[in-house]
Design a protein around this motif. Structure first.
Motif, mmCIF file in Angstrom:
data_model
loop_
_atom_site.group_PDB
_atom_site.id
_atom_site.type_symbol
_atom_site.label_atom_id
_atom_site.label_comp_id
_atom_site.label_asym_id
_atom_site.label_seq_id
_atom_site.Cartn_x
_atom_site.Cartn_y
_atom_site.Cartn_z
ATOM 1 N N LEU A 191 27.927 35.375 39.842
ATOM 2 C CA LEU A 191 28.911 34.601 39.101
ATOM 3 C C LEU A 191 29.849 35.597 38.408
ATOM 4 O O LEU A 191 29.486 36.217 37.425
ATOM 5 N N ASP A 192 31.047 35.776 38.979
ATOM 6 C CA ASP A 192 31.974 36.801 38.499
ATOM 7 C C ASP A 192 33.262 36.178 37.969
ATOM 8 O O ASP A 192 33.619 35.054 38.331
ATOM 9 N N TYR A 193 33.963 36.941 37.148
ATOM 10 C CA TYR A 193 35.196 36.471 36.525
ATOM 11 C C TYR A 193 36.310 37.499 36.707
ATOM 12 O O TYR A 193 36.087 38.701 36.530
ATOM 13 N N ARG A 194 37.497 37.021 37.027
ATOM 14 C CA ARG A 194 38.687 37.862 37.017
ATOM 15 C C ARG A 194 39.462 37.572 35.737
ATOM 16 O O ARG A 194 39.700 36.410 35.398
ATOM 17 N N LEU A 195 39.849 38.637 35.064
ATOM 18 C CA LEU A 195 40.585 38.505 33.818
ATOM 19 C C LEU A 195 41.805 39.399 33.828
ATOM 20 O O LEU A 195 41.802 40.470 34.472
ATOM 21 N N VAL A 254 40.885 43.054 35.620
ATOM 22 C CA VAL A 254 39.527 43.518 35.883
ATOM 23 C C VAL A 254 38.650 42.383 36.385
ATOM 24 O O VAL A 254 38.999 41.203 36.263
ATOM 25 N N THR A 255 37.514 42.765 36.939
ATOM 26 C CA THR A 255 36.495 41.806 37.346
ATOM 27 C C THR A 255 35.223 42.091 36.561
ATOM 28 O O THR A 255 34.740 43.224 36.541
ATOM 29 N N ASN A 268 44.254 31.213 31.711
ATOM 30 C CA ASN A 268 45.576 31.082 32.314
ATOM 31 C C ASN A 268 45.519 30.078 33.466
ATOM 32 O O ASN A 268 45.427 30.442 34.633
ATOM 33 N N PHE A 269 45.571 28.787 33.101
ATOM 34 C CA PHE A 269 45.519 27.738 34.119
ATOM 35 C C PHE A 269 46.748 27.786 35.020
ATOM 36 O O PHE A 269 46.669 27.478 36.214
ATOM 37 N N GLU A 270 47.890 28.167 34.466
ATOM 38 C CA GLU A 270 49.090 28.227 35.303
ATOM 39 C C GLU A 270 48.937 29.284 36.383
ATOM 40 O O GLU A 270 49.303 29.054 37.538
ATOM 41 N N LYS A 271 48.372 30.440 36.017
ATOM 42 C CA LYS A 271 48.173 31.477 37.030
ATOM 43 C C LYS A 271 47.137 31.033 38.054
ATOM 44 O O LYS A 271 47.296 31.285 39.259
ATOM 45 N N MET A 272 46.066 30.372 37.606
ATOM 46 C CA MET A 272 45.077 29.853 38.543
ATOM 47 C C MET A 272 45.745 28.918 39.552
ATOM 48 O O MET A 272 45.490 28.998 40.758
ATOM 49 N N THR A 273 46.610 28.045 39.030
ATOM 50 C CA THR A 273 47.287 27.088 39.899
ATOM 51 C C THR A 273 48.261 27.793 40.831
ATOM 52 O O THR A 273 48.334 27.492 42.024
ATOM 53 N N ARG A 274 49.023 28.731 40.289
ATOM 54 C CA ARG A 274 50.012 29.461 41.103
ATOM 55 C C ARG A 274 49.341 30.190 42.254
ATOM 56 O O ARG A 274 49.816 30.151 43.395
ATOM 57 N N LEU A 275 48.224 30.836 41.986
ATOM 58 C CA LEU A 275 47.514 31.557 43.039
ATOM 59 C C LEU A 275 46.908 30.596 44.055
ATOM 60 O O LEU A 275 46.862 30.891 45.251
ATOM 61 N N ALA A 276 46.429 29.438 43.575
ATOM 62 C CA ALA A 276 45.840 28.467 44.485
ATOM 63 C C ALA A 276 46.896 27.830 45.387
ATOM 64 O O ALA A 276 46.641 27.563 46.563
ATOM 65 N N VAL A 277 48.086 27.581 44.844
ATOM 66 C CA VAL A 277 49.165 26.983 45.639
ATOM 67 C C VAL A 277 49.751 28.000 46.608
ATOM 68 O O VAL A 277 50.184 27.659 47.712
ATOM 69 N N GLY A 332 45.670 38.658 24.495
ATOM 70 C CA GLY A 332 44.299 39.066 24.765
ATOM 71 C C GLY A 332 43.908 38.835 26.215
ATOM 72 O O GLY A 332 44.731 38.493 27.057
ATOM 73 N N TRP A 333 42.643 39.021 26.514
ATOM 74 C CA TRP A 333 42.137 38.840 27.875
ATOM 75 C C TRP A 333 42.052 37.360 28.214
ATOM 76 O O TRP A 333 41.594 36.552 27.411
ATOM 77 N N LYS A 334 42.493 37.003 29.429
ATOM 78 C CA LYS A 334 42.460 35.618 29.879
ATOM 79 C C LYS A 334 41.831 35.533 31.266
ATOM 80 O O LYS A 334 42.141 36.323 32.151
ATOM 81 N N ILE A 335 40.968 34.558 31.451
ATOM 82 C CA ILE A 335 40.337 34.316 32.745
ATOM 83 C C ILE A 335 41.300 33.566 33.650
ATOM 84 O O ILE A 335 41.974 32.635 33.204
ATOM 85 N N TYR A 336 41.359 33.971 34.926
ATOM 86 C CA TYR A 336 42.205 33.224 35.856
ATOM 87 C C TYR A 336 41.524 32.940 37.194
ATOM 88 O O TYR A 336 42.113 32.306 38.067
ATOM 89 N N ASP A 337 40.277 33.367 37.364
ATOM 90 C CA ASP A 337 39.564 33.044 38.602
ATOM 91 C C ASP A 337 38.081 33.285 38.379
ATOM 92 O O ASP A 337 37.682 34.115 37.543
ATOM 93 N N VAL A 338 37.247 32.552 39.111
ATOM 94 C CA VAL A 338 35.801 32.739 39.057
ATOM 95 C C VAL A 338 35.237 32.773 40.465
ATOM 96 O O VAL A 338 35.746 32.121 41.373
#
Length: 218
Positions: free
Chosen positions: A159-163, A143-144, A81-90, A169-175
């Motif tokens: 090295l952890d992932y948020r999904l 989850v993490t 979810n690149f859009e969510k990654m971007t939204r959270l970063a902005v 299905g499950w999507k990664i949005y942060d590392v």
């Protein structure tokens, strides 16, 4: 090359592998993909797949941006979810952005991630990924998954992932690399850009950084 850059490249490379792990379903073999329904198994499978891909692909090892971009276009976009990654970063400024500005921000941020770490992907081949204990209720939708990147020599690195669980299905949005979440790290930088030049200023800054990285790699 710094240790942080090398390990962050592994996290980025793992995003590439999400699509690799999901290829069977794309060919009508959904049952072969059933074991990936839990986030921890998904992360384990994608990590192993991407390391194998890097080791056998000389173009990835040399930081070929066009090759990495092709993998991102073909395999990542449906599963991260690149859009969510971007939204959270902005951050809060995202609410003020127009649909066109949001598209531009997501596009430029995605390009920045690929270009920033493309040259470090070769370092990922020297690591093994170990899973940490994972506990989550079946009803949880965010989850993490915690892992360790283990080098041939030296101490394991967090090295952890948020999904998040979505209809697709499950999507990664942060590392999390070496104790720092990627989204939070960029949020601090983006906030300063927005305060100086607004949303358009941030878009312009990202575009300029991408052009500089492109020139450097050419």
């Amino acid at each position: 090359m710094s240790q942080r850059t090398s390990i962050t490249s592994l996290a980025l490379a793992a995003l590439v592998a999400v699509g690799v792990a999901s290829v069977p379903a794309a060919h009508g073999q959904g049952s072969a993909n059933a074991s990936l329904s839990t986030p921890d198994v998904l992360v384990k499978t994608l990590s192993e797949d991407v390391l194998a891909s890097i080791r056998k692909d000389p173009s990835l090892q040399t930081g070929d941006v066009s090759r990495l971009n092709a993998l991102v276009d073909e395999k990542i976009l449906p599963h991260v979810n690149f859009e969510k990654m971007t939204r959270l970063a902005v951050g809060r400024s995202w609410r003020e952005a127009t649909p066109e500005q949001r598209q531009a921000l997501t596009r430029e941020f995605r390009t920045l991630l690929v270009r920033t770490y493309a040259g470090a992907v070769s370092a990922a081949k020297d690591y093994q990924v170990q899973m940490r204990p994972f506990r989550a209720e079946p009803t949880e939708t965010d989850v993490t998954v915690r892992t360790q990147a283990v080098p041939a020599r030296g101490e394991p690195i967090q090295l952890d992932y948020r999904l998040e669980k979505t209809g697709g299905g499950w999507k990664i949005y942060d590392v999390n690399v070496l104790g720092i979440w990627l989204v939070e790290n960029y949020r601090n930088t983006f906030a300063g850009e927005v305060s100086r030049g607004g949303i358009d200023g941030l878009i312009k800054s990202l575009a300029e950084r991408n052009k500089a990285l492109e020139s450097k790699s050419s």
